[in-house]
Write a protein that holds these residues in place. Sequence first.
Motif, short mmCIF file in Angstrom:
data_model
loop_
_atom_site.label_atom_id
_atom_site.label_comp_id
_atom_site.label_asym_id
_atom_site.label_seq_id
_atom_site.Cartn_x
_atom_site.Cartn_y
_atom_site.Cartn_z
N GLU A 5 0.83 -1.21 0.00
CA GLU A 5 0.00 0.00 0.00
C GLU A 5 0.86 1.26 0.00
OE1 GLU A 5 -2.40 -0.72 3.41
OE2 GLU A 5 -4.06 -1.51 2.21
N ILE A 6 1.98 1.24 0.72
CA ILE A 6 2.89 2.39 0.74
C ILE A 6 3.48 2.62 -0.65
CG2 ILE A 6 5.08 3.24 1.66
CD1 ILE A 6 4.37 1.75 4.27
N ILE A 7 3.88 1.53 -1.31
CA ILE A 7 4.43 1.64 -2.66
C ILE A 7 3.35 2.13 -3.63
CG2 ILE A 7 5.37 0.30 -4.59
CD1 ILE A 7 6.80 -1.43 -2.48
N GLU A 8 2.13 1.65 -3.45
CA GLU A 8 1.03 2.08 -4.32
C GLU A 8 0.76 3.57 -4.17
OE1 GLU A 8 -3.64 0.93 -5.24
OE2 GLU A 8 -2.62 0.03 -3.52
N TYR A 9 0.71 4.08 -2.94
CA TYR A 9 0.51 5.51 -2.72
C TYR A 9 1.67 6.33 -3.26
CZ TYR A 9 -3.60 4.65 0.18
OH TYR A 9 -4.84 4.28 0.63
N ALA A 10 2.88 5.83 -3.12
CA ALA A 10 4.06 6.53 -3.66
C ALA A 10 3.98 6.59 -5.19
CB ALA A 10 5.33 5.84 -3.22
N ALA A 11 3.52 5.52 -5.82
CA ALA A 11 3.38 5.51 -7.27
C ALA A 11 2.32 6.51 -7.73
CB ALA A 11 3.04 4.10 -7.76
N TRP A 12 1.20 6.59 -7.00
CA TRP A 12 0.17 7.57 -7.34
C TRP A 12 0.68 9.00 -7.15
CZ3 TRP A 12 -3.73 7.05 -10.34
CH2 TRP A 12 -4.39 5.83 -10.45
N ALA A 13 1.44 9.22 -6.09
CA ALA A 13 2.00 10.56 -5.85
C ALA A 13 2.98 10.94 -6.95
CB ALA A 13 2.68 10.60 -4.48
#
Length: 61
Positions: A5-13
């Motif tokens: 989830e952290i990687i997913e949010y970083a990718a969206w950012a």
Amino acid sequence: MNNFEIIEYAAWALSAALGLWMLFDMIKTNLAYNEDLLTSSKEGEIDDALVIDPTHQGGHR
């Protein structure tokens, strides 16, 4: 919150930041050059129209 989830949010950012950067660059380019120059397909037309500092032409002249 797991690592995925952290990687997913970083990718969206990162995606949002790149999108905003491209939007800013598009607006800046449209303000700097007229539409006829940007949509020309004639080779060399853009190079002839740009004012380039002679010291930055890769040693030409």
